[in-house]
Design a protein around this motif. Structure first.
Motif, PDB file in Angstrom:
ATOM      1  N   THR A  74       0.794  -1.233   0.000  1.00  0.00           N
ATOM      2  CA  THR A  74       0.000   0.000   0.000  1.00  0.00           C
ATOM      3  C   THR A  74       0.823   1.278   0.000  1.00  0.00           C
ATOM      4  OG1 THR A  74      -0.161  -0.120   2.426  1.00  0.00           O
ATOM      5  CG2 THR A  74      -1.952  -1.119   1.152  1.00  0.00           C
ATOM      6  N   ALA A  75       1.974   1.259   0.667  1.00  0.00           N
ATOM      7  CA  ALA A  75       2.760   2.490   0.832  1.00  0.00           C
ATOM      8  C   ALA A  75       3.138   3.151  -0.495  1.00  0.00           C
ATOM      9  CB  ALA A  75       4.014   2.203   1.674  1.00  0.00           C
ATOM     10  N   PRO A  76       3.557   2.388  -1.532  1.00  0.00           N
ATOM     11  CA  PRO A  76       3.951   3.061  -2.785  1.00  0.00           C
ATOM     12  C   PRO A  76       2.837   3.895  -3.401  1.00  0.00           C
ATOM     13  CG  PRO A  76       4.764   0.814  -2.759  1.00  0.00           C
ATOM     14  CD  PRO A  76       3.843   0.948  -1.583  1.00  0.00           C
ATOM     15  N   ALA A  82       9.738   4.207  -0.750  1.00  0.00           N
ATOM     16  CA  ALA A  82      10.905   3.754   0.011  1.00  0.00           C
ATOM     17  C   ALA A  82      10.473   2.975   1.249  1.00  0.00           C
ATOM     18  CB  ALA A  82      11.774   4.940   0.411  1.00  0.00           C
ATOM     19  N   GLU A  83       9.435   3.456   1.917  1.00  0.00           N
ATOM     20  CA  GLU A  83       8.932   2.748   3.094  1.00  0.00           C
ATOM     21  C   GLU A  83       8.383   1.383   2.694  1.00  0.00           C
ATOM     22  OE1 GLU A  83       5.516   3.107   6.603  1.00  0.00           O
ATOM     23  OE2 GLU A  83       5.990   4.848   5.350  1.00  0.00           O
ATOM     24  N   GLY A  84       7.699   1.327   1.556  1.00  0.00           N
ATOM     25  CA  GLY A  84       7.165   0.055   1.083  1.00  0.00           C
ATOM     26  C   GLY A  84       8.265  -0.951   0.801  1.00  0.00           C
ATOM     27  N   ARG A  85       9.336  -0.501   0.149  1.00  0.00           N
ATOM     28  CA  ARG A  85      10.449  -1.412  -0.150  1.00  0.00           C
ATOM     29  C   ARG A  85      11.117  -1.895   1.130  1.00  0.00           C
ATOM     30  NH1 ARG A  85      15.788  -0.670  -0.682  1.00  0.00           N
ATOM     31  NH2 ARG A  85      15.571   1.612  -0.642  1.00  0.00           N
ATOM     32  N   ALA A 109       9.145  -5.489  -5.281  1.00  0.00           N
ATOM     33  CA  ALA A 109       9.627  -5.103  -6.610  1.00  0.00           C
ATOM     34  C   ALA A 109       8.856  -3.893  -7.124  1.00  0.00           C
ATOM     35  CB  ALA A 109       9.479  -6.273  -7.576  1.00  0.00           C
ATOM     36  N   LYS A 110       7.546  -3.903  -6.918  1.00  0.00           N
ATOM     37  CA  LYS A 110       6.717  -2.759  -7.350  1.00  0.00           C
ATOM     38  C   LYS A 110       7.127  -1.499  -6.596  1.00  0.00           C
ATOM     39  CE  LYS A 110       3.148  -0.527  -9.139  1.00  0.00           C
ATOM     40  NZ  LYS A 110       3.074   0.672  -8.297  1.00  0.00           N
ATOM     41  N   ALA A 111       7.376  -1.621  -5.294  1.00  0.00           N
ATOM     42  CA  ALA A 111       7.802  -0.463  -4.503  1.00  0.00           C
ATOM     43  C   ALA A 111       9.144   0.066  -4.999  1.00  0.00           C
ATOM     44  CB  ALA A 111       7.896  -0.854  -3.022  1.00  0.00           C
ATOM     45  N   ALA A 112      10.069  -0.850  -5.303  1.00  0.00           N
ATOM     46  CA  ALA A 112      11.380  -0.430  -5.805  1.00  0.00           C
ATOM     47  C   ALA A 112      11.252   0.269  -7.159  1.00  0.00           C
ATOM     48  CB  ALA A 112      12.299  -1.642  -5.916  1.00  0.00           C
ATOM     49  N   LEU A 113      10.346  -0.219  -7.996  1.00  0.00           N
ATOM     50  CA  LEU A 113      10.139   0.416  -9.305  1.00  0.00           C
ATOM     51  C   LEU A 113       9.568   1.812  -9.138  1.00  0.00           C
ATOM     52  CD1 LEU A 113      10.287   0.034 -12.371  1.00  0.00           C
ATOM     53  CD2 LEU A 113       7.947  -0.859 -12.285  1.00  0.00           C
ATOM     54  N   ASP A 114       8.602   1.967  -8.241  1.00  0.00           N
ATOM     55  CA  ASP A 114       8.034   3.293  -7.978  1.00  0.00           C
ATOM     56  C   ASP A 114       9.076   4.234  -7.391  1.00  0.00           C
ATOM     57  OD1 ASP A 114       5.676   2.323  -8.889  1.00  0.00           O
ATOM     58  OD2 ASP A 114       4.638   2.295  -6.964  1.00  0.00           O
ATOM     59  N   GLU A 115      10.045   3.656  -6.695  1.00  0.00           N
ATOM     60  CA  GLU A 115      11.113   4.453  -6.092  1.00  0.00           C
ATOM     61  C   GLU A 115      12.147   4.858  -7.139  1.00  0.00           C
ATOM     62  OE1 GLU A 115      14.028   4.071  -2.141  1.00  0.00           O
ATOM     63  OE2 GLU A 115      13.134   2.306  -3.067  1.00  0.00           O
ATOM     64  N   GLY A 116      12.101   4.206  -8.306  1.00  0.00           N
ATOM     65  CA  GLY A 116      13.070   4.489  -9.357  1.00  0.00           C
ATOM     66  C   GLY A 116      14.330   3.665  -9.263  1.00  0.00           C
ATOM     67  N   ASN A 117      14.309   2.621  -8.467  1.00  0.00           N
ATOM     68  CA  ASN A 117      15.471   1.765  -8.263  1.00  0.00           C
ATOM     69  C   ASN A 117      15.323   0.518  -9.134  1.00  0.00           C
ATOM     70  OD1 ASN A 117      17.564   0.128  -7.328  1.00  0.00           O
ATOM     71  ND2 ASN A 117      17.348   0.856  -5.221  1.00  0.00           N
TER      72      ASN A 117
END
Length: 254
Positions: A74-76, A82-85, A109-117
């Motif tokens: 949910t966090a992303p 970043a919190e989600g990852r 993985a989705k959180a990292a993608l939203d983070e741009g990582n």
């Protein structure tokens, strides 16, 4: 909505069974019930509620992997990628359940993608592929990995290895030079015979994809080896060569 309001207040209680009063109603909720409510909130599209419940549970019990999974999911969408990852990474360490790990890896993985990582996204997608419990889950994750790779125009790869070898110089196994394995021409020098030691290999590749298919690329590839002769081989060659004489450095365009 009265029951939902009561449930929302209950979610802010501690993780042991609690009683919370809302509009003259008393609601008791256990950890499992709160997790279920959080999951249902997410499934119904109320990500803020799911996040709020999971966040409170994780604060009360940082080892609750399911609560951390809900945060990762949910966090992303709430602008907290970043919190989600980080929540997903913590959840992964806290459980050995393969099916749960698959869900954790996918959402992380989705959180990292939203983070741009992108590197972290690839890492977690590969973890998801390893944890997949059904062929469909594996195929979907493999497809996502390919799509992510194809979406990247600039790509690089690095591989480093160190290993022992009993024949660093591709030398002869015997001490004699023969023809047809029977006619002896003469003895071989020590440096022409197989030399043992350790070899380090480093390979690096940088490519740029032309077009969106990712099938046509241009780039550079580098290859290098570093060799060190074993003490017995150094004694045998008596300075005729060293490991450095066997080193290789190559750079080629693709």
């Amino acid at each position: 909505m009265r029951g939902l309001a009561a449930a929302m207040l209950a979610a802010w209680a501690v993780w042991h069974p609690v009683a919370v009063r809302a509009d003259q109603d008393v609601v008791e909720m256990t950890t499992d019930s709160a997790i279920f409510l959080a999951q249902q909130a997410v499934l119904s599209g109320d990500l803020s509620l799911g996040y709020a419940i999971a966040k409170r549970l994780a604060e009360a019990d940082p080892t609750n992997a399911r609560a951390l999974l809900v945060i990762a999911a949910t966090a992303p969408s709430l602008g907290l990628a970043a919190e989600g990852r980080q929540a997903g990474r913590a959840a992964w360490r806290l459980t050995d359940d393969r099916a749960l790990r698959y869900e954790i890896a996918r959402h992380t993985a989705k959180a990292a993608l939203d983070e741009g990582n992108v590197l972290a996204t690839q890492f977690w997608l590969r973890r998801a592929a390893e944890a997949a419990t059904t062929p469909d889950d594996y195929d979907q994750t493999a497809s996502d990995i390919r799509a992510l790779r194809n979406a990247q125009r600039l790509r690089y790869a690095v591989d480093v290895s160190i290993s022992p070898s009993d024949n660093l110089n591709n030398g002869a196994r015997g001490g004699l030079l023969t023809i047809d394995d029977w006619f002896t021409v003469g003895p071989l020098t020590a440096d022409a015979q197989a030399l043992s030691g350790v070899r380090g290999v480093a390979q690096a590749q940088l490519t740029y994809a032309l077009g969106t298919s990712g099938r046509t690329v241009v780039g550079l590839r580098g290859y290098a080896t570093v060799n060190r002769l074993a003490q017995a081989s150094q004694n045998a060659v008596q300075g005729l060569l060293t490991g450095a004489n066997l080193n290789i450095v190559q750079l080629e365009a693709m």
